[in-house]
Design an enzyme around this catalytic site. Sequence first.
Site, short mmCIF file in Angstrom:
data_model
loop_
_atom_site.label_atom_id
_atom_site.label_comp_id
_atom_site.label_asym_id
_atom_site.label_seq_id
_atom_site.Cartn_x
_atom_site.Cartn_y
_atom_site.Cartn_z
N ASN A 391 50.12 46.57 44.81
CA ASN A 391 50.64 45.21 44.70
C ASN A 391 49.69 44.28 43.96
O ASN A 391 49.85 44.00 42.78
CB ASN A 391 50.94 44.65 46.10
N ASP A 392 48.68 43.81 44.67
CA ASP A 392 47.79 42.78 44.12
C ASP A 392 47.05 43.24 42.88
O ASP A 392 46.78 42.44 41.98
CB ASP A 392 46.78 42.34 45.19
#
Length: 465
Positions: A391-392
């Site tokens: 994700n990040d």
Amino acid sequence: MSWLQDPVTIQCLYIVAFALFIYGLMGLTGPRTAVRGNLLAAVGMGIAILATALTPGMGNWWLILLGVALGTAIGVPAARKVKMTAMPQMVALFNGVGGGAVALVAWVEFRQSHGFADEPAHVSIATLFAALIGSISFWGSNVAFGKLQEILPGKPISVGRLQQPLNLLLLVIGVACGVVVVAGGTSEWLMAGILVSSALLGLMVVLPIGGADMPVVISLLNALTGLSAAATGIALDNTALIVAGMIVGASGTILTNLMAKAMNRSIPAIVAGGFGGTGGPGPAGPTDKTVRQTSASDAAIQMSYARQVVVVPGYGMAVAQAQHAVREMAKELESKGVAVYYAIHPVAGRMPGHMNVLLAEADVPYDHLKEMEEINGEFARTDVALVIGANDVTNPAAHTDPSSPIYGMPILNVNESKSVIVLKRGMSPGFAGVDNDLYYDSRTSMLFGDAKKSVAAVVEELRAL
């Protein structure tokens, strides 16, 4: 005195142990040598324990054996049964136990010496330092464990503007009690003041830090535990503790700095707290944005006609235990002439090396694992980037949105690929609690579902082509 208890023999054993510590640590720098490095370091620790046990006047052997037996009975099953996804939590717990042990040793030394009445100043200072730092590490590590295990909320928990003044007050109380002890105070309340104030400080420092920063915090606390162990070694005149503690402290400090740089975060900013929510369910994404969905068959067709595919693994792959299915998919693609590589972000999976270990477990060739600096230049030439639960570390907002909490963080340039396929259960944000702009890019398509099942479905489609 037998030759085994001769001081020269004991020091020689320590030297052998230290050499094994260093060679073991060197082995941990690469996947091929990591297992051997662990074994060498473990043998070194065994030799160090033996040398310490041979020291004349060690004390009650039955208590020593009981401690070894209890530690073995708890540690071995825990280490064997823990899942890779829970490894950061276990590291936090084991690190905390080390800090707690150091604090207890300092307390015992204080009581046995009647407040360091007849001890040199350096012994009392080192012991009190160990008590302060060890207690901070123990309680802070337990908070880190609670946040990663989701026993505690991943979001920052603080008392607002009073947070930093309160932390400073607790530190002053602990140091002041230590100064009084060094000046000649012998009251046990002084040692209690050090242990209690540092315990509260450990809690108050880590609680306001968000879950996204927790891996860095664990590394920092690990370094502090090493320094406290080295201080205890000075107090006890134990060479093994001094050297091992300094190795842990130095390596932990270097690792903390590298992880902070990988997130474009300063260590003081992390300790001050501020961002990083939880990786649990979050908002479904902005209502004015839409995503394109795809299927396993479409993903298989797209990748089978690609020249190069880059797999970007993340914590979601680890949770789903999808690494073996990913390897099978790569084999099918390679049999069709597609080049497959794996892009590894330094902090993917909550701890450095997490993805490397999982993929090595699935027999992925080491030369196919590409670090961020090496692979980022390849994304512009990549036909399909397959993001599996990352994700990040793939969020373009780190480059494009100055208002984003992760702005400036080095990321994998997945958005430069000709096409991106993202495997996720849903639209929840990553561990930093930040929505990922990549999901709404016109070149991105989403394959929702459990990563292991999704990859397995893609494999079946590839075989049918």
